[in-house]
Scaffold this motif. Structure first.
Motif, PDB file in Angstrom:
ATOM      1  N   LYS A  22       0.845  -1.191   0.000  1.00 52.72           N
ATOM      2  CA  LYS A  22       0.000   0.000   0.000  1.00 52.72           C
ATOM      3  C   LYS A  22       0.881   1.242   0.000  1.00 52.72           C
ATOM      4  CE  LYS A  22      -3.484  -2.378   2.811  1.00 52.72           C
ATOM      5  NZ  LYS A  22      -4.191  -2.377   4.121  1.00 52.72           N
ATOM      6  N   GLN A  23       0.275   2.413  -0.240  1.00 53.50           N
ATOM      7  CA  GLN A  23       1.024   3.661  -0.164  1.00 53.50           C
ATOM      8  C   GLN A  23       1.614   3.825   1.233  1.00 53.50           C
ATOM      9  OE1 GLN A  23      -0.187   7.370  -1.764  1.00 53.50           O
ATOM     10  NE2 GLN A  23      -1.578   6.453  -3.268  1.00 53.50           N
ATOM     11  N   GLY A  24       2.927   4.096   1.305  1.00 53.39           N
ATOM     12  CA  GLY A  24       3.605   4.300   2.572  1.00 53.39           C
ATOM     13  C   GLY A  24       4.029   3.034   3.264  1.00 53.39           C
ATOM     14  N   GLU A  25       3.693   1.878   2.706  1.00 51.80           N
ATOM     15  CA  GLU A  25       4.049   0.600   3.332  1.00 51.80           C
ATOM     16  C   GLU A  25       5.404   0.127   2.826  1.00 51.80           C
ATOM     17  OE1 GLU A  25       2.225  -3.922   3.975  1.00 51.80           O
ATOM     18  OE2 GLU A  25       1.434  -2.623   2.393  1.00 51.80           O
ATOM     19  N   GLY A  26       6.394   0.044   3.717  1.00 53.74           N
ATOM     20  CA  GLY A  26       7.726  -0.406   3.342  1.00 53.74           C
ATOM     21  C   GLY A  26       8.440   0.595   2.446  1.00 53.74           C
ATOM     22  N   ILE A  27       9.622   0.192   1.958  1.00 50.25           N
ATOM     23  CA  ILE A  27      10.402   1.064   1.069  1.00 50.25           C
ATOM     24  C   ILE A  27       9.650   1.295  -0.242  1.00 50.25           C
ATOM     25  CG2 ILE A  27      12.586   1.334  -0.147  1.00 50.25           C
ATOM     26  CD1 ILE A  27      12.876   1.404   2.867  1.00 50.25           C
ATOM     27  N   ILE A  28       9.085   0.224  -0.792  1.00 53.92           N
ATOM     28  CA  ILE A  28       8.360   0.337  -2.058  1.00 53.92           C
ATOM     29  C   ILE A  28       7.138   1.227  -1.894  1.00 53.92           C
ATOM     30  CG2 ILE A  28       6.994  -0.954  -3.759  1.00 53.92           C
ATOM     31  CD1 ILE A  28       8.946  -3.289  -3.372  1.00 53.92           C
ATOM     32  N   GLY A  29       6.412   1.067  -0.785  1.00 53.97           N
ATOM     33  CA  GLY A  29       5.247   1.907  -0.525  1.00 53.97           C
ATOM     34  C   GLY A  29       5.620   3.367  -0.356  1.00 53.97           C
ATOM     35  N   ALA A  30       6.812   3.631   0.225  1.00 53.78           N
ATOM     36  CA  ALA A  30       7.277   5.009   0.391  1.00 53.78           C
ATOM     37  C   ALA A  30       7.601   5.650  -0.956  1.00 53.78           C
ATOM     38  CB  ALA A  30       8.510   5.026   1.302  1.00 53.78           C
ATOM     39  N   VAL A  31       8.247   4.879  -1.848  1.00 52.42           N
ATOM     40  CA  VAL A  31       8.526   5.384  -3.205  1.00 52.42           C
ATOM     41  C   VAL A  31       7.210   5.645  -3.942  1.00 52.42           C
ATOM     42  CG1 VAL A  31       9.504   4.756  -5.458  1.00 52.42           C
ATOM     43  CG2 VAL A  31      10.792   4.290  -3.359  1.00 52.42           C
ATOM     44  N   PHE A  32       6.262   4.738  -3.768  1.00 54.15           N
ATOM     45  CA  PHE A  32       4.937   4.879  -4.379  1.00 54.15           C
ATOM     46  C   PHE A  32       4.259   6.174  -3.910  1.00 54.15           C
ATOM     47  CE2 PHE A  32       0.435   2.793  -4.353  1.00 54.15           C
ATOM     48  CZ  PHE A  32       0.090   3.516  -5.483  1.00 54.15           C
ATOM     49  N   GLU A  33       4.392   6.469  -2.609  1.00 53.27           N
ATOM     50  CA  GLU A  33       3.723   7.637  -2.033  1.00 53.27           C
ATOM     51  C   GLU A  33       4.447   8.941  -2.375  1.00 53.27           C
ATOM     52  OE1 GLU A  33       1.609   8.281   2.191  1.00 53.27           O
ATOM     53  OE2 GLU A  33       3.795   8.031   2.331  1.00 53.27           O
ATOM     54  N   GLN A  34       5.792   8.935  -2.296  1.00 51.31           N
ATOM     55  CA  GLN A  34       6.558  10.165  -2.457  1.00 51.31           C
ATOM     56  C   GLN A  34       6.945  10.442  -3.918  1.00 51.31           C
ATOM     57  OE1 GLN A  34       9.919   9.692   0.165  1.00 51.31           O
ATOM     58  NE2 GLN A  34       8.615   9.211   1.933  1.00 51.31           N
ATOM     59  N   GLY A  35       7.122   9.380  -4.709  1.00 52.86           N
ATOM     60  CA  GLY A  35       7.504   9.552  -6.111  1.00 52.86           C
ATOM     61  C   GLY A  35       8.984   9.773  -6.315  1.00 52.86           C
ATOM     62  N   ASP A  36       9.801   9.598  -5.277  1.00 49.61           N
ATOM     63  CA  ASP A  36      11.257   9.768  -5.379  1.00 49.61           C
ATOM     64  C   ASP A  36      11.963   8.450  -5.094  1.00 49.61           C
ATOM     65  OD1 ASP A  36      11.080  12.563  -5.873  1.00 49.61           O
ATOM     66  OD2 ASP A  36      10.805  12.917  -3.712  1.00 49.61           O
ATOM     67  N   ALA A  37      13.206   8.324  -5.647  1.00 53.42           N
ATOM     68  CA  ALA A  37      13.999   7.122  -5.403  1.00 53.42           C
ATOM     69  C   ALA A  37      14.488   7.085  -3.954  1.00 53.42           C
ATOM     70  CB  ALA A  37      15.181   7.074  -6.363  1.00 53.42           C
ATOM     71  N   ILE A  38      14.713   5.886  -3.450  1.00 57.28           N
ATOM     72  CA  ILE A  38      15.290   5.693  -2.122  1.00 57.28           C
ATOM     73  C   ILE A  38      16.545   4.834  -2.286  1.00 57.28           C
ATOM     74  CG2 ILE A  38      14.989   4.617   0.141  1.00 57.28           C
ATOM     75  CD1 ILE A  38      12.053   5.377   0.029  1.00 57.28           C
ATOM     76  N   VAL A  39      17.697   5.353  -1.807  1.00 58.54           N
ATOM     77  CA  VAL A  39      18.964   4.636  -1.885  1.00 58.54           C
ATOM     78  C   VAL A  39      19.501   4.495  -0.467  1.00 58.54           C
ATOM     79  CG1 VAL A  39      21.298   4.603  -2.823  1.00 58.54           C
ATOM     80  CG2 VAL A  39      19.425   5.604  -4.161  1.00 58.54           C
ATOM     81  N   LEU A  40      19.734   3.253  -0.038  1.00 60.56           N
ATOM     82  CA  LEU A  40      20.214   2.962   1.323  1.00 60.56           C
ATOM     83  C   LEU A  40      21.561   2.251   1.243  1.00 60.56           C
ATOM     84  CD1 LEU A  40      16.884   1.500   2.781  1.00 60.56           C
ATOM     85  CD2 LEU A  40      17.717   3.839   3.058  1.00 60.56           C
ATOM     86  N   MET A  41      22.512   2.697   2.054  1.00 61.69           N
ATOM     87  CA  MET A  41      23.804   2.021   2.102  1.00 61.69           C
ATOM     88  C   MET A  41      23.741   0.777   2.979  1.00 61.69           C
ATOM     89  SD  MET A  41      25.627   3.520  -0.015  1.00 61.69           S
ATOM     90  CE  MET A  41      27.143   2.615   0.321  1.00 61.69           C
ATOM     91  N   ASN A  42      22.750   0.747   3.898  1.00 60.75           N
ATOM     92  CA  ASN A  42      22.573  -0.421   4.762  1.00 60.75           C
ATOM     93  C   ASN A  42      21.074  -0.639   4.935  1.00 60.75           C
ATOM     94  OD1 ASN A  42      22.147  -1.805   7.490  1.00 60.75           O
ATOM     95  ND2 ASN A  42      24.346  -2.109   7.132  1.00 60.75           N
ATOM     96  N   LEU A  43      20.567  -1.689   4.304  1.00 58.43           N
ATOM     97  CA  LEU A  43      19.123  -1.909   4.260  1.00 58.43           C
ATOM     98  C   LEU A  43      18.520  -2.067   5.649  1.00 58.43           C
ATOM     99  CD1 LEU A  43      16.507  -2.447   2.675  1.00 58.43           C
ATOM    100  CD2 LEU A  43      17.213  -4.832   2.451  1.00 58.43           C
ATOM    101  N   GLY A  44      19.204  -2.774   6.544  1.00 56.28           N
ATOM    102  CA  GLY A  44      18.644  -3.067   7.853  1.00 56.28           C
ATOM    103  C   GLY A  44      18.523  -1.856   8.750  1.00 56.28           C
ATOM    104  N   SER A  45      19.182  -0.752   8.375  1.00 56.43           N
ATOM    105  CA  SER A  45      19.149   0.434   9.219  1.00 56.43           C
ATOM    106  C   SER A  45      17.899   1.272   9.029  1.00 56.43           C
ATOM    107  CB  SER A  45      20.390   1.304   8.945  1.00 56.43           C
ATOM    108  OG  SER A  45      20.349   1.792   7.603  1.00 56.43           O
TER     109      SER A  45
END
Length: 538
Positions: A84-107
């Protein structure tokens, strides 16, 4: 010292991978087939693991996992995963429309490990798929092996380029799917209209002969037997052929029509069977004939009695084996076609005269339907007129009314041109009526030429070209002395006199004389020849 060189080599790999994925995506517009392979290429060529592609479901406003690549993980166990929108990393990209790049996924506390395919200690990249109007329609995710920030940035930009390619592929597929759906809806709408226009509701009549024909149509529509529709010109043979096809199991398949009297034999053969390139002068390309176009459906051969015995021999093979050769071809072509033929001629007389082959007569006459002339079912005329006026009212967008005086005039006429003549007369009257009221003075009846004391208000005398229903069955219908059998000498002399009188009235122009006698040019030419009539040159 080698980090810059390693990055350049990596960029070279990325460009090669970009080209490979682009080439693969262009192979098909069905992204469900191309995307798994694209994610596999990312894994093998760029060490981008756990590639995931999600597509937005506009009806539920969620991101659905369309495809992912994780060797050793069964895809069926991940089927139906959504965000859903805002759910997890994918949901956040879906909601915000911007890429998310993490150097450490678990953080990142937003991460929800629904797919269970990622390493928490490695970087993670998720980029949006954006349409032309900047709306998010999906997301592309992957996990690099490297911990180098410069390498991760390069892979981030690379994934954005891949996402653009995928977006174009998805939108092109959507556009084609939308156009296809529109065409399917239009096709289905046209089919419904055709069934309405050519269904049983267009067969008007309550007299006994017409009720019997309706029953016959219902029976024969279910099967693939060859049908021969017989009756005078203008009785509605084509309407009956339409009703048979559009109420049969072949209704959604092609319905191909051809008037056999409209073409000479050489063109008729090419038109029905097609031709190969170079088969004759002007045959610059291979061409499919009407039989091939009708494959799976029905072919309607109107005026079958006008064909020559030479052509009938070629047609016989199709009737017997459903096989033919294109003109200039040697490979037999097999088709699945239901054949409906029609004629206004007495084929029995034509067989006796040597103009129609006996074998093809029996092949065609499997299930004959005899359409009565309008003068034999005058009780149907008011109902026919009501049907015609309703149709014309829709075309002219106004109300039309027939006065009793006009109906009386119509009922006192013999209608030698049958339903076609009646329809033309009503349409002409509707056009001439300024207020939609049709009086007797607007009913202009076609003049019937005076032959042997017969005037326009009387029924025309029988002619060899006129159709007559067959008499009671006999052991061999081709040997009857009456009805479809041979005529006596007095009848032949009367017929010869009528033909000569028509030729004289028309200035010895065969085409005009044929129209006066309600014949085709080929029919009158045959009579001139067989009756030894000397054509005068004026």
């Amino acid at each position: 010292m080698h980090s810059s060189t390693d990055l350049q080599l990596k960029e070279g790999n990325l460009l090669a991978t970009l080209y490979k994925i682009s080439t693969h995506l262009n192979q098909s517009l069905d992204y469900r087939h191309t995307f798994p392979a694209a994610l596999k290429i990312l894994h093998e060529e760029c060490h981008l693991h756990g590639g995931v592609l999600t597509i937005k479901d506009p009806l539920r406003d969620i991101m659905l996992v369309e495809s992912f690549h994780a060797p050793g993980v069964e895809e069926r166990k991940r089927k139906g995963v959504s965000y859903k929108q805002g759910e997890g990393i994918i949901g956040a990209v879906f909601e915000q429309g911007d890429a998310i790049v993490l150097m450490n996924l678990g953080s990142d506390i937003r991460f929800t490990d629904k797919l269970e395919i990622y390493d928490y200690d490695k970087p993670f990249i998720c980029v949006p798929l954006k349409s032309v109007d900047k709306k998010v329609i999906g997301a592309l995710c992957a996990q690099p092996e490297t911990h180098s920030e410069s390498q991760v940035r390069a892979l981030h930009h690379f994934l954005e380029m891949i996402a653009n390619l995928i977006t174009v592929n998805i939108q092109l597929a959507y556009n084609i799917q939308s156009e296809k759906k529109k065409l399917v809806n239009e096709r289905d709408g046209l089919r419904r209209k055709v069934r309405k226009d050519y269904g049983f509701q267009c067969l008007v009549g309550h007299t006994k002969p017409m009720r019997e024909i309706f029953d016959q149509i219902r029976l024969v529509s279910r099967w693939d037997s060859t049908i021969l529709i017989r009756g005078e010109s203008g009785t509605g043979k084509e309407v009956i052929a339409n009703a048979i096809h559009y109420n049969s199991p072949r209704a959604n398949r092609p319905f191909i029509k051809l008037n056999c009297a409209a073409l000479p034999d050489n063109l008729l053969e090419s038109e029905l069977f097609g031709h190969e390139k170079g088969a004759f002068t002007g045959a610059v390309n291979q061409r499919k004939g009407r039989f091939e176009l009708a494959n799976g459906g029905t072919i309607f051969l109107d005026e079958i009695g006008e064909t020559s015995p030479a052509f009938q021999a070629k047609l016989l093979r199709v009737l017997q084996e459903k096989t033919f050769d294109r003109v200039g071809g040697s490979e037999p072509i097999m088709v699945d076609v239901r054949i409906i033929a029609a004629t206004n001629r007495s084929l029995e007389n034509e067989v006796l005269a040597g103009n129609f082959r006996e074998d093809i007569y029996y092949r065609l006459n499997v299930m004959p339907i005899v359409v009565p002339p309008l003068r034999d079912r005058m009780e149907d005329v008011p109902e026919l007129i009501t049907f015609m006026l309703e149709k014309l009212s829709g075309v002219q967008s106004r109300s039309l009314e027939l006065r009793d005086s006009a109906l009386t005039k119509i009922m006192n006429y013999s209608w030698p041109g049958n339903v076609r003549e009646l329809e033309n007369t009503i349409e002409r009257a509707a056009i001439l009526s300024a207020d939609g009221i049709i009086d007797a003075n607007l009913i202009h009846l076609s003049s019937v030429p005076k032959f042997n004391g017969i005037h326009s208000s009387e029924a025309p005398a029988p002619m060899m070209s006129s159709y007559a229903p067959p008499p009671a069955p006999s052991p061999n219908p081709l040997l009857r002395n009456n009805g479809y059998g041979g005529k006596n000498l007095e009848d032949d002399q009367d017929e010869r006199a009528r033909v000569i009188e028509a030729l004289e009235q028309s200035g010895w122009v065969k085409a005009k004389a044929a129209r006066l006698l309600n014949m085709t040019p080929r029919q009158i030419a045959y009579r001139i020849q067989t009756m030894n009539i000397e054509v005068k040159q004026l």
